[in-house]
Write a protein that holds these residues in place. Structure first.
Motif, PDB file in Angstrom:
ATOM      1  N   TRP A 177       1.105  15.190  -3.913  1.00  0.00           N
ATOM      2  CA  TRP A 177       0.205  14.284  -4.636  1.00  0.00           C
ATOM      3  C   TRP A 177       0.091  14.696  -6.104  1.00  0.00           C
ATOM      4  N   ILE A 178       0.349  13.742  -7.029  1.00  0.00           N
ATOM      5  CA  ILE A 178       0.256  14.068  -8.457  1.00  0.00           C
ATOM      6  C   ILE A 178      -0.648  13.064  -9.201  1.00  0.00           C
ATOM      7  N   GLY A 179      -1.335  12.216  -8.474  1.00  0.00           N
ATOM      8  CA  GLY A 179      -2.271  11.272  -9.090  1.00  0.00           C
ATOM      9  C   GLY A 179      -1.588  10.243  -9.977  1.00  0.00           C
ATOM     10  N   PHE A 180      -2.113  10.068 -11.176  1.00  0.00           N
ATOM     11  CA  PHE A 180      -1.604   9.040 -12.091  1.00  0.00           C
ATOM     12  C   PHE A 180      -0.523   9.567 -13.033  1.00  0.00           C
TER      13      PHE A 180
ATOM     14  N   PHE B  15      14.271  -2.440 -14.490  1.00  0.00           N
ATOM     15  CA  PHE B  15      13.856  -1.049 -14.707  1.00  0.00           C
ATOM     16  C   PHE B  15      13.436  -0.414 -13.389  1.00  0.00           C
ATOM     17  N   MET B  16      12.630  -1.120 -12.623  1.00  0.00           N
ATOM     18  CA  MET B  16      12.141  -0.600 -11.336  1.00  0.00           C
ATOM     19  C   MET B  16      13.304  -0.285 -10.399  1.00  0.00           C
ATOM     20  N   TYR B  17      14.285  -1.185 -10.329  1.00  0.00           N
ATOM     21  CA  TYR B  17      15.436  -0.959  -9.450  1.00  0.00           C
ATOM     22  C   TYR B  17      16.249   0.252  -9.902  1.00  0.00           C
ATOM     23  N   SER B  18      16.534   0.317 -11.209  1.00  0.00           N
ATOM     24  CA  SER B  18      17.383   1.403 -11.695  1.00  0.00           C
ATOM     25  C   SER B  18      16.719   2.765 -11.531  1.00  0.00           C
TER      26      SER B  18
ATOM     27  N   VAL C 245       8.271   7.010 -10.121  1.00  0.00           N
ATOM     28  CA  VAL C 245       8.185   6.216 -11.350  1.00  0.00           C
ATOM     29  C   VAL C 245       8.520   4.753 -11.049  1.00  0.00           C
ATOM     30  N   GLY C 246       9.560   4.544 -10.228  1.00  0.00           N
ATOM     31  CA  GLY C 246       9.932   3.185  -9.851  1.00  0.00           C
ATOM     32  C   GLY C 246       8.806   2.475  -9.116  1.00  0.00           C
ATOM     33  N   ALA C 247       8.129   3.190  -8.208  1.00  0.00           N
ATOM     34  CA  ALA C 247       7.006   2.595  -7.467  1.00  0.00           C
ATOM     35  C   ALA C 247       5.844   2.271  -8.402  1.00  0.00           C
ATOM     36  N   SER C 248       5.593   3.134  -9.392  1.00  0.00           N
ATOM     37  CA  SER C 248       4.503   2.865 -10.341  1.00  0.00           C
ATOM     38  C   SER C 248       4.810   1.626 -11.174  1.00  0.00           C
TER      39      SER C 248
ATOM     40  N   PHE D  86       0.833  -1.210   0.000  1.00  0.00           N
ATOM     41  CA  PHE D  86       0.000   0.000   0.000  1.00  0.00           C
ATOM     42  C   PHE D  86       0.867   1.259   0.000  1.00  0.00           C
ATOM     43  N   TYR D  87       2.010   1.203   0.687  1.00  0.00           N
ATOM     44  CA  TYR D  87       2.904   2.364   0.714  1.00  0.00           C
ATOM     45  C   TYR D  87       3.515   2.607  -0.665  1.00  0.00           C
ATOM     46  N   SER D  88       3.864   1.507  -1.373  1.00  0.00           N
ATOM     47  CA  SER D  88       4.381   1.650  -2.752  1.00  0.00           C
ATOM     48  C   SER D  88       3.318   2.265  -3.652  1.00  0.00           C
ATOM     49  N   GLY D  89       2.063   1.826  -3.465  1.00  0.00           N
ATOM     50  CA  GLY D  89       0.975   2.404  -4.239  1.00  0.00           C
ATOM     51  C   GLY D  89       0.822   3.891  -3.962  1.00  0.00           C
TER      52      GLY D  89
END
Length: 291
Positions: free
Chosen positions: A48-51, A248-251, A261-264, A30-33
């Motif tokens: 907060w920037i939404g989507f 990609f997520m890690y980098s 961006v990584g969390a998304s 939930f925190y990543s979300g």
């Protein structure tokens, strides 16, 4: 009073584990979300920037490359591991001599970590010290196998290493399924004069649909979260030829300091996994109710 204590003892024992899972698994999901909808960069932010991060994510060429690589890798990895695992299982199901020796050999790669597998195959496929160098030392100078250095072929080296590691596990699943089939059905078909190839194709394999489904779920889950094998084998290269969503997520989270961006990207990966596991669990529960 004693009955009440007996009822509560298991709950008390399980409570710490349940609490830890609740916090460190679901809490962090939930925190990543939440982070995926904020302007978090090097450090978490409350802006907060939404989507916006998701929109930005799918406009990134690197993310689209990672998705294409995931599609190629997943299709080949699942298909080859399933076919090879089924073939090995059918082979062992013939009660061949030395089955007890062959079975652990096929299963051994699964006991290794993906890091060990990646490093071993990196050495094996390296043109300077691996199979190409070996053939050259034997006098076959025209032999070339430099896929790991070729940006167009590098993704297939990841497939080779992953199939080598997982096909034995798939074989064990299929072998368990084959040993669970009533042998009387096969004997009846043999008495009717049906060849073994036809028995397996028309009777045995169709009866193993649950094993095929379980195998698909396990392999798809491993494919989506593939990270350590890619890092150890190719490092995501050459260039970004073997970039995957996990790398990609890690980098983007830890190297480029784009935490939002990584969390998304992590949430997108989680949705992919859920889209496979949830229907599978639903079908299992539904079939359990029918029984």
């Amino acid at each position: 009073m004693l009955d009440r204590i007996r009822d509560w003892v298991p709950r008390i024992v399980l409570a710490p584990s349940f609490l830890l899972v609740l916090i460190f698994v679901y809490g962090f999901i939930f925190y990543s979300g939440y982070l995926s909808m904020t302007n978090s960069r090097m450090f978490p932010s409350d802006e907060w920037i939404g989507f916006a991060n998701y929109i930005k994510l799918f406009k990134l060429r690197h993310w689209n490359t990672a998705l294409v690589n995931l599609g190629i890798f997943s299709f080949l990895y699942i298909a080859i591991s399933t076919i090879l695992g089924l073939f090995l299982a059918i082979l062992l199901d013939q009660k061949i001599r030395g089955e007890g020796f062959l079975r652990p050999i096929y299963l051994y790669p699964m006991a290794l970590s993906f890091i060990v597998t990646g490093i071993a195959w990196k050495w094996f496929l390296d043109p300077g010290i691996g199979i190409e160098a070996t053939f050259h030392s034997w006098g076959w100078e025209s032999f070339h196998f430099n896929w790991i250095k070729d940006s167009k072929m590098a993704i297939y080296t990841v497939v080779i290493a992953a199939v080598w590691q997982s096909s034995g596990f798939v074989m064990a699943m299929f072998l368990a399924g084959l040993r669970g089939i009533d042998t009387e059905i096969m004997r009846a078909a043999e008495m009717d004069g049906a060849p073994k190839s036809l028995i397996y194709r028309k009777i045995v394999i169709p009866m193993m649909r649950p094993v095929f489904l379980s195998s698909f779920v396990v392999l798809a889950h491993l494919a989506i979260k593939a990270y350590d094998l890619v890092v150890a084998l190719t490092g995501g290269g050459p260039g970004r030829a073997t970039e995957m969503p996990a790398t990609f997520m890690y980098s983007y989270t830890f190297t480029r300091n784009q935490m939002g961006v990584g969390a998304s990207s992590a949430i997108i990966m989680m949705i992919m996994i859920f889209s496979i596991i949830v229907p599978y669990l639903y079908s299992e529960l539904k079939s359990g109710d029918r029984r």
